[in-house]
Write a protein that holds these residues in place. Sequence first.
Motif, short mmCIF file in Angstrom:
data_model
loop_
_atom_site.label_atom_id
_atom_site.label_comp_id
_atom_site.label_asym_id
_atom_site.label_seq_id
_atom_site.Cartn_x
_atom_site.Cartn_y
_atom_site.Cartn_z
N SER A 206 15.08 30.28 41.52
CA SER A 206 14.16 31.40 41.54
C SER A 206 12.78 30.97 41.06
O SER A 206 12.64 30.40 39.97
N THR A 207 11.77 31.25 41.84
CA THR A 207 10.40 30.91 41.42
C THR A 207 9.98 31.77 40.23
O THR A 207 9.21 31.30 39.39
N ASP A 208 10.50 32.99 40.15
CA ASP A 208 10.18 33.85 39.00
C ASP A 208 10.74 33.24 37.71
O ASP A 208 10.08 33.26 36.67
N LYS B 223 8.70 30.13 36.81
CA LYS B 223 7.40 30.54 36.27
C LYS B 223 7.56 31.03 34.83
O LYS B 223 6.77 30.67 33.95
N ALA B 224 8.58 31.85 34.58
CA ALA B 224 8.82 32.36 33.22
C ALA B 224 9.11 31.23 32.25
O ALA B 224 8.61 31.22 31.12
N VAL B 225 9.90 30.26 32.67
CA VAL B 225 10.23 29.12 31.81
C VAL B 225 8.98 28.32 31.49
O VAL B 225 8.76 27.93 30.33
N GLU B 226 8.15 28.08 32.47
CA GLU B 226 6.92 27.31 32.23
C GLU B 226 5.96 28.07 31.32
O GLU B 226 5.32 27.48 30.45
N GLU B 227 5.87 29.39 31.50
CA GLU B 227 5.02 30.20 30.61
C GLU B 227 5.55 30.16 29.18
O GLU B 227 4.78 30.02 28.23
N ARG B 228 6.86 30.29 29.04
CA ARG B 228 7.46 30.23 27.70
C ARG B 228 7.27 28.85 27.08
O ARG B 228 6.98 28.73 25.90
N ARG B 229 7.43 27.81 27.89
CA ARG B 229 7.25 26.44 27.39
C ARG B 229 5.83 26.26 26.84
O ARG B 229 5.64 25.73 25.74
#
Length: 196
Positions: free
Chosen positions: A97-99, A102-108
């Motif tokens: 899932s791209t969502d 994206k969420a993982v990268e934002e959290r990282r």
Amino acid sequence: MSLALTNLLRQARTGLLLLLVATAGLGLVYPLAVFAVGRLVPARADGQVVAVDGQPVGSRLIGQEFPGEQWFQPRPSAAGDGYDPTASGASNLGPESTDLLKAVEERRAAVAAADGTAPVDVAPDALTASGSGLDPHVSPENARRQVARVAAARGLSEQRVAALVAEHTRGRALGFLGEPTVNVLELNLALRSAAP
């Protein structure tokens, strides 16, 4: 009375008797037995509510937010608007899932910035929510990576904060099930009472 009618009445009586026995057993006896067993260990049966000065501050079983850099942070939550026990559940986003990516990268990026570490050093459980979205635990690795930030924000030595993390690290269940964990609520309560 005909044989067919006699058989029908006998089967109906047997079915009705079975219904009454099952209703009494499963609807009364079993729930009362479970309730009685729960009363033997009331702290576990009542949600493991944690109280400070007689006031409930949380549950050992449900994660919650701790705003501010002076607190250890729990895993992200996918429950409602975050840590909502009435909306427990996962995001249901798959690994492609791209969502989710994206969420993982934002959290990282957010965790790395908050903890002052490189993005590659962020603990994996700081990036993804648990299946329920309410996990009250983090990995010891995740807790250790937050030590410097929490110590600086509280004016405590890193050794003192690391010692608190070690004290609140629980091993595997029965010595071999699951992974070691740190309960964030219990750790933050211990941190609150730690002298600078």
